[in-house]
Design an enzyme around this catalytic site. Sequence first.
Site, PDB file in Angstrom:
ATOM      1  N   HIS A  90       0.853  -1.208   0.000  1.00  0.00           N
ATOM      2  CA  HIS A  90       0.000   0.000   0.000  1.00  0.00           C
ATOM      3  C   HIS A  90       0.880   1.246   0.000  1.00  0.00           C
ATOM      4  O   HIS A  90       0.693   2.158  -0.811  1.00  0.00           O
ATOM      5  CB  HIS A  90      -0.923   0.003   1.214  1.00  0.00           C
ATOM      6  CG  HIS A  90      -1.469   1.351   1.586  1.00  0.00           C
ATOM      7  ND1 HIS A  90      -2.448   1.982   0.850  1.00  0.00           N
ATOM      8  CD2 HIS A  90      -1.150   2.208   2.594  1.00  0.00           C
ATOM      9  CE1 HIS A  90      -2.712   3.170   1.399  1.00  0.00           C
ATOM     10  NE2 HIS A  90      -1.943   3.329   2.455  1.00  0.00           N
ATOM     11  N   ASP A 119       8.158  21.731 -25.886  1.00  0.00           N
ATOM     12  CA  ASP A 119       8.044  20.392 -25.307  1.00  0.00           C
ATOM     13  C   ASP A 119       9.101  20.272 -24.219  1.00  0.00           C
ATOM     14  O   ASP A 119       9.799  21.235 -23.919  1.00  0.00           O
ATOM     15  CB  ASP A 119       8.247  19.311 -26.384  1.00  0.00           C
ATOM     16  CG  ASP A 119       7.570  17.994 -25.998  1.00  0.00           C
ATOM     17  OD1 ASP A 119       7.749  17.554 -24.846  1.00  0.00           O
ATOM     18  OD2 ASP A 119       6.857  17.416 -26.840  1.00  0.00           O
ATOM     19  N   TRP A 155       7.300  -0.444   4.114  1.00  0.00           N
ATOM     20  CA  TRP A 155       7.924   0.138   2.920  1.00  0.00           C
ATOM     21  C   TRP A 155       9.360   0.546   3.191  1.00  0.00           C
ATOM     22  O   TRP A 155      10.149   0.729   2.272  1.00  0.00           O
ATOM     23  CB  TRP A 155       7.109   1.331   2.404  1.00  0.00           C
ATOM     24  CG  TRP A 155       7.347   2.615   3.134  1.00  0.00           C
ATOM     25  CD1 TRP A 155       6.825   2.974   4.329  1.00  0.00           C
ATOM     26  CD2 TRP A 155       8.157   3.715   2.706  1.00  0.00           C
ATOM     27  NE1 TRP A 155       7.251   4.220   4.673  1.00  0.00           N
ATOM     28  CE2 TRP A 155       8.074   4.703   3.703  1.00  0.00           C
ATOM     29  CE3 TRP A 155       8.943   3.967   1.578  1.00  0.00           C
ATOM     30  CZ2 TRP A 155       8.757   5.912   3.611  1.00  0.00           C
ATOM     31  CZ3 TRP A 155       9.620   5.178   1.502  1.00  0.00           C
ATOM     32  CH2 TRP A 155       9.522   6.134   2.509  1.00  0.00           C
ATOM     33  N   SER A 182      13.487   5.656 -13.347  1.00  0.00           N
ATOM     34  CA  SER A 182      12.468   6.457 -14.026  1.00  0.00           C
ATOM     35  C   SER A 182      12.388   7.857 -13.418  1.00  0.00           C
ATOM     36  O   SER A 182      12.332   8.864 -14.142  1.00  0.00           O
ATOM     37  CB  SER A 182      11.121   5.739 -13.920  1.00  0.00           C
ATOM     38  OG  SER A 182      10.057   6.623 -14.090  1.00  0.00           O
ATOM     39  N   SER A 183      12.434   7.931 -12.079  1.00  0.00           N
ATOM     40  CA  SER A 183      12.356   9.240 -11.422  1.00  0.00           C
ATOM     41  C   SER A 183      13.560  10.104 -11.760  1.00  0.00           C
ATOM     42  O   SER A 183      13.439  11.306 -11.970  1.00  0.00           O
ATOM     43  CB  SER A 183      12.301   9.084  -9.904  1.00  0.00           C
ATOM     44  OG  SER A 183      11.226   8.307  -9.536  1.00  0.00           O
ATOM     45  N   HIS A 266      13.713  11.106   4.300  1.00  0.00           N
ATOM     46  CA  HIS A 266      13.138  12.396   4.657  1.00  0.00           C
ATOM     47  C   HIS A 266      13.015  13.340   3.464  1.00  0.00           C
ATOM     48  O   HIS A 266      11.946  13.901   3.239  1.00  0.00           O
ATOM     49  CB  HIS A 266      13.795  13.062   5.851  1.00  0.00           C
ATOM     50  CG  HIS A 266      12.913  14.157   6.340  1.00  0.00           C
ATOM     51  ND1 HIS A 266      11.865  13.950   7.200  1.00  0.00           N
ATOM     52  CD2 HIS A 266      12.827  15.451   5.960  1.00  0.00           C
ATOM     53  CE1 HIS A 266      11.195  15.068   7.349  1.00  0.00           C
ATOM     54  NE2 HIS A 266      11.758  16.003   6.609  1.00  0.00           N
ATOM     55  N   GLU A 268      12.518  12.452   0.614  1.00  0.00           N
ATOM     56  CA  GLU A 268      11.409  11.868  -0.145  1.00  0.00           C
ATOM     57  C   GLU A 268      10.066  12.457   0.283  1.00  0.00           C
ATOM     58  O   GLU A 268       9.212  12.715  -0.560  1.00  0.00           O
ATOM     59  CB  GLU A 268      11.409  10.339   0.036  1.00  0.00           C
ATOM     60  CG  GLU A 268      10.197   9.623  -0.537  1.00  0.00           C
ATOM     61  CD  GLU A 268      10.109   9.660  -2.045  1.00  0.00           C
ATOM     62  OE1 GLU A 268      11.138   9.898  -2.701  1.00  0.00           O
ATOM     63  OE2 GLU A 268       8.999   9.458  -2.571  1.00  0.00           O
ATOM     64  N   TYR A 270       9.485  15.376   1.179  1.00  0.00           N
ATOM     65  CA  TYR A 270       9.341  16.695   0.544  1.00  0.00           C
ATOM     66  C   TYR A 270       9.156  16.563  -0.953  1.00  0.00           C
ATOM     67  O   TYR A 270       8.516  17.408  -1.577  1.00  0.00           O
ATOM     68  CB  TYR A 270      10.510  17.603   0.923  1.00  0.00           C
ATOM     69  CG  TYR A 270      10.442  17.932   2.388  1.00  0.00           C
ATOM     70  CD1 TYR A 270       9.354  18.636   2.884  1.00  0.00           C
ATOM     71  CD2 TYR A 270      11.389  17.473   3.281  1.00  0.00           C
ATOM     72  CE1 TYR A 270       9.221  18.881   4.228  1.00  0.00           C
ATOM     73  CE2 TYR A 270      11.267  17.717   4.629  1.00  0.00           C
ATOM     74  CZ  TYR A 270      10.173  18.426   5.100  1.00  0.00           C
ATOM     75  OH  TYR A 270      10.037  18.645   6.437  1.00  0.00           O
ATOM     76  N   SER A 281       0.047  27.151  -4.536  1.00  0.00           N
ATOM     77  CA  SER A 281       0.513  28.529  -4.704  1.00  0.00           C
ATOM     78  C   SER A 281       0.000  29.158  -5.982  1.00  0.00           C
ATOM     79  O   SER A 281       0.091  30.371  -6.155  1.00  0.00           O
ATOM     80  CB  SER A 281       2.042  28.581  -4.715  1.00  0.00           C
ATOM     81  OG  SER A 281       2.548  28.068  -3.525  1.00  0.00           O
ATOM     82  N   HIS A 315      15.443  11.901  12.965  1.00  0.00           N
ATOM     83  CA  HIS A 315      14.208  11.921  13.753  1.00  0.00           C
ATOM     84  C   HIS A 315      13.348  10.686  13.525  1.00  0.00           C
ATOM     85  O   HIS A 315      12.394  10.474  14.243  1.00  0.00           O
ATOM     86  CB  HIS A 315      13.406  13.206  13.515  1.00  0.00           C
ATOM     87  CG  HIS A 315      12.927  13.398  12.115  1.00  0.00           C
ATOM     88  ND1 HIS A 315      12.782  14.626  11.541  1.00  0.00           N
ATOM     89  CD2 HIS A 315      12.572  12.525  11.157  1.00  0.00           C
ATOM     90  CE1 HIS A 315      12.347  14.499  10.307  1.00  0.00           C
ATOM     91  NE2 HIS A 315      12.210  13.228  10.050  1.00  0.00           N
ATOM     92  N   HIS A 316      13.696   9.860  12.537  1.00  0.00           N
ATOM     93  CA  HIS A 316      12.949   8.623  12.338  1.00  0.00           C
ATOM     94  C   HIS A 316      13.493   7.496  13.201  1.00  0.00           C
ATOM     95  O   HIS A 316      12.949   6.404  13.203  1.00  0.00           O
ATOM     96  CB  HIS A 316      12.995   8.195  10.877  1.00  0.00           C
ATOM     97  CG  HIS A 316      12.306   9.168   9.975  1.00  0.00           C
ATOM     98  ND1 HIS A 316      10.969   9.087   9.695  1.00  0.00           N
ATOM     99  CD2 HIS A 316      12.773  10.257   9.323  1.00  0.00           C
ATOM    100  CE1 HIS A 316      10.640  10.083   8.889  1.00  0.00           C
ATOM    101  NE2 HIS A 316      11.708  10.808   8.656  1.00  0.00           N
ATOM    102  N   THR A 341       8.288  26.412   6.520  1.00  0.00           N
ATOM    103  CA  THR A 341       6.935  25.930   6.250  1.00  0.00           C
ATOM    104  C   THR A 341       5.916  26.936   6.761  1.00  0.00           C
ATOM    105  O   THR A 341       4.916  27.225   6.102  1.00  0.00           O
ATOM    106  CB  THR A 341       6.702  24.560   6.916  1.00  0.00           C
ATOM    107  OG1 THR A 341       7.833  23.731   6.648  1.00  0.00           O
ATOM    108  CG2 THR A 341       5.466  23.882   6.368  1.00  0.00           C
ATOM    109  N   LYS A 344       5.449  29.735   4.409  1.00  0.00           N
ATOM    110  CA  LYS A 344       4.567  29.400   3.290  1.00  0.00           C
ATOM    111  C   LYS A 344       3.103  29.516   3.704  1.00  0.00           C
ATOM    112  O   LYS A 344       2.296  30.134   3.009  1.00  0.00           O
ATOM    113  CB  LYS A 344       4.853  27.987   2.792  1.00  0.00           C
ATOM    114  CG  LYS A 344       6.157  27.901   2.042  1.00  0.00           C
ATOM    115  CD  LYS A 344       6.395  26.524   1.514  1.00  0.00           C
ATOM    116  CE  LYS A 344       7.151  26.564   0.219  1.00  0.00           C
ATOM    117  NZ  LYS A 344       6.397  27.010  -0.921  1.00  0.00           N
ATOM    118  N   ARG A 463       1.626   0.352  15.358  1.00  0.00           N
ATOM    119  CA  ARG A 463       1.248   0.289  13.957  1.00  0.00           C
ATOM    120  C   ARG A 463       1.668  -1.059  13.377  1.00  0.00           C
ATOM    121  O   ARG A 463       2.391  -1.815  14.013  1.00  0.00           O
ATOM    122  CB  ARG A 463       1.890   1.434  13.173  1.00  0.00           C
ATOM    123  CG  ARG A 463       3.405   1.408  13.193  1.00  0.00           C
ATOM    124  CD  ARG A 463       3.996   2.683  12.663  1.00  0.00           C
ATOM    125  NE  ARG A 463       3.954   2.743  11.210  1.00  0.00           N
ATOM    126  CZ  ARG A 463       4.839   3.401  10.456  1.00  0.00           C
ATOM    127  NH1 ARG A 463       5.833   4.063  11.025  1.00  0.00           N
ATOM    128  NH2 ARG A 463       4.742   3.423   9.150  1.00  0.00           N
TER     129      ARG A 463
END
Lengths: 539, 212
Positions: A90, A119, A155, A182-183, A266, A268, A270, A281, A315-316, A341, A344, A463
């Site tokens: 998931h 293009d 994941w 690909s990314s 991390h 990722e 963002y 925006s 922090h993870h 943040t 923003k 979890r």
Amino acid sequence: MASTTTLDDATSHHDTHNEAHADAHDHGPGSWTRIFTTTNHKDIGSMYLWFSLFMFFVGGGMALLIRAELFQPGLQIVQPEVFNSLTTVHALIMIFGAVMPAFTGFANWLIPMQIGAADMAFPRMNNWSFWLMIPAAILLFASFAVPGGAAGSGWTLYPPLSIQGGLGVDMTILAIHILGASSIMGSINIITTLLNLRAPGMTLMKMPMFCWTWLITAYLMIAVMPVLAGAITMLLTDRHFGTSFFNAAGGGDPTMFMHIFWFFGHPEVYILILPAFGIVSQIIPTFSRKPLFGYASMVYATASIALLSFIVWGHHMFTVGMPAQGQLFFMYATMLIAVPTGVKIFNWIATMWRGSLSFETPMLFCIGFLCMFTLGGFSGLVLAVVPVDITLHNTYYVVAHFHYVLFPGAIWGLMAGVYFWLPKFTGRMYNETLGKWHFWLSAISFNITFFPQHFLGLAGMPRRIPDYALQFAEWNMVSSIGAFILGFSQLLFVWNVVSCIRSGAKAEAKQWEGAESLEWTHLPSPVPYHTFETAPIVK
Amino acid sequence: MSMSTNNGASLDSNGMAGALVQAVDRTEVERNNRIMLYKLLLIVPVMLFFCASMVPLYKQICKVLGITATRAMAENTQVDTSRLIAIDFVANLNTNFAWNFVPVEKHVDVNPGAKMTINYRVTNTLPYATTGRAVPSFAPIEGGLYFNKIECFCFSNQTLQAGETRDMPVTFYVAANIPKDIGAIALSYTFFRVNDSEAATNLSAGNLKKAP
Ligand SMILES: [Cu+2]
């Protein structure tokens, strides 16, 4: 074709580009077979968007299976091993299959039009980056059918569990490798387009915010995708070639994987949110009928969020026994991210301040985004505090937190974008009433689903478990009911999009009176197959 | 210019001359794009290298910044350095148990609160595998209340193969609140032979077959 025929002798690369164009014309825009060969940024953008919509429903279906299992205590629907695979896949599908491709789809559609380019810079590579995702998706799906099932390590693929898993883990690793490639190609394409193909007069600081957020996101992607690839390659050699990078029995260190993974992980998050910031925006000023407040500070805030994202990964993993100095550093660095943040959020609110607001569906999603994302940001701040995190680590509080930032953040950003640009893409209007129903059903059911998970986490529910203690039963039931309403109300979205394409009312070139970027001011609706073959002059 | 007809907003009205200028421009653009492609691709191996060099990098950064103390290795602040307790280690064997059992360190002086590890050495002098079990005792008896063992071999079955020698550690600390009138503690272990029927319930079949 004269303008480009001269070019044909110059580079062989361009040859195929033109052939593909010609091809598309021979078959006409109606021929679906052109999806295999097309190099047109609008075709590829649509392909990305349809692909991610499909993956969104697959990932969502898995989420509903998870919530159905958790509807009440005990094991009812799936075995624990399958449950683990479901939570893992998931997440992988939603991150790599739904959100990231959807943003790339928008990038393909919008970036060339917004900067006045014909293009993308590398049209053939563009086609390739899309088609690479298909085998990756097939690998992920097929891993459910192999002995041992799909990867069940979450994941994050932490060893030792990910070293012990079966063939499914190898297929997942391969799928992530392909998606990473690909990314990276997509990012290279986007950066080159943005830096080299801007129309005369379109300076960097005149680019719409969507282009800016994507420029920064693309740099993030090129920087961290190889790190993820490195980590999972080491996992693969640990599994099959006798190395012991992460295997404690051979002198390795499983914590090392966590460090490398979160150095990717991390930034990722963002990557998953910055393009949504860009979309929001652009929509908020449109429906406030005012220019974006603090454009330059938006750009700098985005850049500082991206830079800070490289130094907060710890922090993870506050609970792995890192030195107190390390914990303090990661705690303060994480809290520091709240500053840009906050800038923003302030700017978005200041844009709306005394604007002549109207509340069409895209704007509703953006305001929903503002409220809910801020809530998710706050629970992130709570989790950044080391002593609090040590008790909340791996509980449902974390699940509630990241769904608050990712669903109203990334997904609503995308939904807002679809409603906003659909008239431009298709030349037809969606059904406004249905759109509003979609928003309100989503907003209410989202909170029914995820707000109780804060309580569950605070009460200590871990979890990634298929069964739980009795005292968690009530809120889990509430959460599951919310999840089913949330899941099925997304069908309204599909219905709205499809009926808009088939039979929507005719849209105007400048459907939204407050919209200012080039695709609204310079191009008709629907936009023609080829746009800005000659670059516009931007004043 | 056939394609420009599709092009609603920005019709190319420059004609052939304009097209040529544009073509030259576009080769230039293609070249710039390619250079950009190589520059960006360079980031990929750089980041892969960074990933691979994370372990030495971490070690170096922690060394330079002096970040070494993990929670597990945190400094023990409970040591009472003002006094020393004399600890004697004694080894005994129950009657007819032909093992060799001695303390490697017979005596240590230790501050209350400080952690200490010593070893006992045991040898099975019998020609077959045997199982024994040790039971501790303290003198004075109340000294045992303040003698905290973190790791010990007592009370669990120890099986030694014929002729095998093993060092068995005892990790302990003396509680910092030990009364002033206790200046010495003797710790004594006595090894008993575990009879075969009892061993059978605890041991694997492999060891059993060797016993007579
Ligand atoms: Cu993080």
